[in-house]
Design an enzyme around this catalytic site. Structure first.
Site, short mmCIF file in Angstrom:
data_model
loop_
_atom_site.label_atom_id
_atom_site.label_comp_id
_atom_site.label_asym_id
_atom_site.label_seq_id
_atom_site.Cartn_x
_atom_site.Cartn_y
_atom_site.Cartn_z
N HIS A 130 79.54 57.79 -23.10
CA HIS A 130 78.46 56.88 -23.51
C HIS A 130 79.02 55.74 -24.37
O HIS A 130 78.67 54.57 -24.18
CB HIS A 130 77.40 57.67 -24.28
CG HIS A 130 76.36 56.82 -24.94
ND1 HIS A 130 75.12 56.58 -24.38
CD2 HIS A 130 76.37 56.14 -26.13
CE1 HIS A 130 74.42 55.81 -25.19
NE2 HIS A 130 75.17 55.53 -26.26
N GLU A 131 79.89 56.09 -25.32
CA GLU A 131 80.45 55.06 -26.19
C GLU A 131 81.38 54.12 -25.42
O GLU A 131 81.42 52.91 -25.68
CB GLU A 131 81.19 55.71 -27.36
CG GLU A 131 80.32 56.60 -28.24
CD GLU A 131 79.06 55.90 -28.73
OE1 GLU A 131 79.07 54.66 -28.87
OE2 GLU A 131 78.06 56.59 -28.98
N HIS A 134 79.36 51.47 -23.82
CA HIS A 134 79.05 50.35 -24.71
C HIS A 134 80.19 49.34 -24.71
O HIS A 134 79.97 48.12 -24.68
CB HIS A 134 78.82 50.85 -26.13
CG HIS A 134 77.43 51.36 -26.38
ND1 HIS A 134 76.29 50.62 -26.12
CD2 HIS A 134 77.00 52.56 -26.88
CE1 HIS A 134 75.23 51.32 -26.46
NE2 HIS A 134 75.62 52.51 -26.90
N GLU A 200 70.95 51.09 -25.17
CA GLU A 200 71.18 52.54 -25.21
C GLU A 200 70.86 53.16 -23.86
O GLU A 200 71.60 54.03 -23.37
CB GLU A 200 70.32 53.18 -26.31
CG GLU A 200 70.79 52.88 -27.72
CD GLU A 200 72.21 53.36 -27.98
OE1 GLU A 200 72.59 54.44 -27.49
OE2 GLU A 200 72.95 52.63 -28.68
#
Length: 324
Positions: A130-131, A134, A200
């Site tokens: 997930h990071e 980003h 997100e």
């Protein structure tokens, strides 16, 4: 869809800035506010990684202190077609993580001690994915642009409060101009929060594709959201303005996906990931945690075989690590 929503929100923020700027300060005032806001946020953008990591008390970790975490992150970065990010550890029991860095080449992933000690390896991998999403999506740049426009709107509002508007011939009248001066910063903050929530959702989608296991990310989000209510993150409490950077709200665990929330409702995110899990193209490329070549001598009590970065090995014979 999320990228389109982000574009629409940014267009709305730009229109808000231009409208308020023209009413309050005319073309000249609008440009002055924009130049000042760009300068302030450009400095913050290129120094954001250092500023955020320092404010959160994060320390860099190397491959010797966290071999499993490095191996996992390296494989995920390869799958995401990204350079290996620098890894940082935040000394708090609350499981959480965030990414920063102005460019993918300067990407940083910071995880808390609680994340690697209380979640399973598959869940940790999903959070890191997930990071990385980003970083891949350049969300730091997107949020900097949003912050620039929001800051410019706030500056214009302050200018309007001091000088009372451009002139008495404002098309919305004096009362309308004052109302816009007071409400514009609130509107800009709402748009900024909406952009954060949209990014997100997009990072969940891309991160699930990177790790190939949407349900692992869903499980991690559920655990993090619940534990955040019981375990305080003192670093985040001291710098609440940075809370939006974490994968889940480290401050309150707000349940509503409302206008003032910086994070989507965890239940909504989990439902979206569950829908993704039905896609065989995503699940079929699942990320399997790497098998260790040499066993790790330390284990976490909550996750068998997992070694928390920075902890000392236990005395006694070596035990198998989490991947064999």
């Amino acid at each position: 869809m999320n990228a389109m929503r982000t574009s629409i929100l940014l267009a709305g923020m730009t229109a808000l800035f231009m409208g308020v700027g023209f009413l309050v300060g005319g073309t000249g005032g609008m440009m002055i506010a924009l130049v000042v806001a760009v300068g302030m946020n450009a400095f913050a953008f290129f120094n954001s990684d250092k500023m955020v990591l320092s404010m959160q008390g994060a320390r860099e970790i190397d491959e010797r202190s966290a071999p499993e975490l490095f191996s996992m992150t390296r494989r995920l970065a390869e799958r995401a077609e990204l350079p290996m990010p620098r890894l940082y550890l935040i000394d708090t029991d609350q499981p959480n993580a965030f990414a920063t860095g102005p460019t993918p080449e300067r990407g940083v992933v910071a995880v808390t001690r609680g994340l690697v000690s209380q979640l399973t390896p598959d869940e940790v991998a999903a959070v890191i994915a997930h990071e990385l999403a980003h970083i891949k999506n350049r969300d730091t740049l997107t949020m900097t642009i949003t912050a620039t426009l929001a800051g410019a709107v706030s500056m214009l509002a302050q200018f309007g409060l001091f000088f009372g508007g451009r002139d008495n011939d404002s098309p919305v009248g004096l009362v309308g101009t004052i109302a816009m001066v007071l409400l514009a910063p609130i509107a800009a903050a709402l748009v900024q929060m909406a952009v954060s929530r949209t990014r997100e959702y997009e990072a969940d989608k891309v991160g699930a594709a990177i790790c190939g296991d949407p349900m692992a990310l869903a499980s991690a989000l559920g655990k993090i959201s619940q534990m955040a209510k019981r375990q305080h993150n003192m670093q985040a409490e001291r710098a609440p303005a940075m809370a939006h950077m974490y994968i889940a709200n480290p401050l309150s665990g707000a349940r509503m996906d409302n206008l003032f929330a910086t994070h989507p409702d965890p239940a909504n995110r989990i439902a979206a990931l569950e829908a993704m899990a039905e896609n065989p193209d995503i699940v079929g490329g699942g990320f399997s945690a790497p098998r260790r070549v040499e066993p790790s001598p330390a284990r976490s009590r909550s996750t068998p075989g997992w070694r928390t970065p920075g902890t000392r090995p236990r005395s006694g014979p070596s035990q198998p690590g989490p991947w064999g």
